[in-house]
Design an enzyme around this catalytic site. Structure first.
Site, PDB file in Angstrom:
ATOM      1  N   ASP A 178      41.135 -27.720  31.064  1.00  0.00           N
ATOM      2  CA  ASP A 178      41.787 -26.419  30.942  1.00  0.00           C
ATOM      3  C   ASP A 178      41.873 -25.777  32.337  1.00  0.00           C
ATOM      4  OD1 ASP A 178      42.667 -24.475  28.586  1.00  0.00           O
ATOM      5  OD2 ASP A 178      41.616 -23.230  30.042  1.00  0.00           O
ATOM      6  N   TYR A 308      45.048 -16.030  34.190  1.00  0.00           N
ATOM      7  CA  TYR A 308      46.387 -16.490  33.823  1.00  0.00           C
ATOM      8  C   TYR A 308      47.444 -15.768  34.652  1.00  0.00           C
ATOM      9  CZ  TYR A 308      44.751 -19.164  29.797  1.00  0.00           C
ATOM     10  OH  TYR A 308      44.153 -20.099  29.002  1.00  0.00           O
ATOM     11  N   HIS A 359      40.784 -30.291  22.430  1.00  0.00           N
ATOM     12  CA  HIS A 359      40.786 -29.623  23.731  1.00  0.00           C
ATOM     13  C   HIS A 359      39.385 -29.298  24.234  1.00  0.00           C
ATOM     14  CE1 HIS A 359      42.682 -27.415  26.956  1.00  0.00           C
ATOM     15  NE2 HIS A 359      42.027 -26.314  26.655  1.00  0.00           N
TER      16      HIS A 359
END
Length: 382
Positions: A178, A308, A359
């Site tokens: 990630d 982000y 994930h």
């Protein structure tokens, strides 16, 4: 600040305030016949919150977390929290593991003993690691950035300082998934002389393929990836669009409501794991709630979402990586990368397709991941 021991001790006031909030919830409605397709299911969340309020024991979980050797030091003006567990073997290789969102350093709690003490888990003591697991800036028990610009590249610079200047390692290994995959790749690109190799469980969303207008230059695998990525972003990428553009607006609600925070995070654990729609197949309620609690007790959901924004607005381009790279791909993970693109952009020396897992690789399949990390680094050890 030099490196100092760190002990988690959440105040009673924070826990009492949480308990009050969990007893005074204003629930939204949910359409009849719907469950998870519009977001976190109301009935599931009510069950989880009921357990949180009446049965979950933070102090017991806190004591478990404090069994790890934890430290903090100041790097570039930000206090960095990290676990540092020494390997049990003749020549442990230092390994820094970087987590992502919406997890935390707890992503790696299950594999730490498998890597530090392989002999106790069916492995070879010569494959032991000194394991370092930092909390990203703005996540959990690390400090929050006060200035813009803390993106994957800047974090990689901080990790290089942590490993060399603070901990005294001359060369080391790095792994992540990630956000942690991005940080690890920037480490390899910026400091190849420090890295013996990198190990990844994903390569993120490949924007260059997404924006490519020349279909003839793409392989069939790359064209399929582009199609699947577009579909995934349209169906699942809402969180990413918000956190990349307006994280501050989101932060007010999630910082004020533990139920809102739980709904925002739990949906991702369900969607991105190999649980076939049933979270309890993979995660216990205590596991999920401890991840949520890391964000709640530190009030870092807003600061964590900001990475982000930074990665969308301030991240420099990343060139080809020449450091030896291992890929361990889990079938239920988000957007498995095309091999052709990956080998063109990374010096891939090991490519492993796992039989199961999603994930949250180290949480879902710790033995599979730990074994792959050990085998990848075995021939690369100094």
């Amino acid at each position: 600040m030099t490196v100092e021991r760190y002990h988690i001790q959440v105040s009673d006031e924070i826990l009492d305030d949480l308990q009050y909030r969990l007893q005074h919830i204003r629930w939204p409605d949910q359409l009849e016949g719907s469950n998870w397709e519009r977001g976190t299911d109301l009935n599931y969340l009510k069950t989880l919150v009921s357990y949180w309020r009446d049965h979950y024991d933070w102090r017991a979980q806190e004591a478990k977390l404090n069994r790890f050797s934890q430290y903090r030091c100041n790097i570039d003006g930000i206090d960095v929290h990290f676990v540092h567990e020494r390997g049990k073997g003749p020549n442990p290789l230092p390994l820094i593991l970087t987590h992502g969102w919406p997890d935390s350093y707890l992503r790696y709690q299950k594999i730490i003993p498998l890597l530090t003490d392989p002999a106790s888990h069916g492995g070879n003591p010569e494959d032991s690691f000194d394991v370092i697991v930092p909390s990203l800036p703005g996540f959990g028990f690390s400090g929050k950035p006060t200035q813009p610009g803390i993106n994957n590249y800047r974090v990689s610079q901080m990790w290089a300082k942590l490993m060399t200047e603070e901990l005294g390692y001359k060369k080391f290994a790095a792994a992540g998934g990630d956000v942690g995959s991005g940080v690890t790749r920037y480490l390899a690109a910026t400091y190849p002389e420090l890295l013996v190799g990198i190990h990844l469980t994903d390569v993120g969303i490949i924007r260059s393929l997404m924006t490519s207008h020349d279909e003839l230059k793409l392989s069939e695998e790359e064209r399929q990836y582009k199609k699947k990525a577009s579909e995934w972003i349209s169906q699942e990428g809402g969180y990413m669009s918000i956190q990349s553009t307006k994280p501050q607006s989101l932060a007010y609600g999630l910082s004020d409501s533990p139920v809102g925070l739980a709904a925002w995070l739990v949906e991702k654990f369900r969607s991105w794991s190999d649980c076939e729609g049933d979270l309890q197949q993979i995660f216990s309620k205590d596991e999920l709630l401890t991840h949520i609690m890391i964000y709640w007790v530190t009030n870092t959901v807003g600061s964590s979402a900001s990475i982000y924004y930074e990665n969308s607005h301030t991240l420099p381009p990343l060139g080809r990586i020449e450091v030896p790279t291992g890929l361990a791909l889990f079938p239920a993970d988000i957007l498995l990368p095309p091999k052709s693109w990956t080998k063109s952009n990374l010096n891939v020396t090991r490519w492993t397709t796992m039989p199961s897992g999603g994930h949250f690789t180290a949480l879902e399949e710790p033995e599979l991941l730990a074994n792959d990390i050990r085998e990848f680094y075995s021939p690369l050890r100094p």
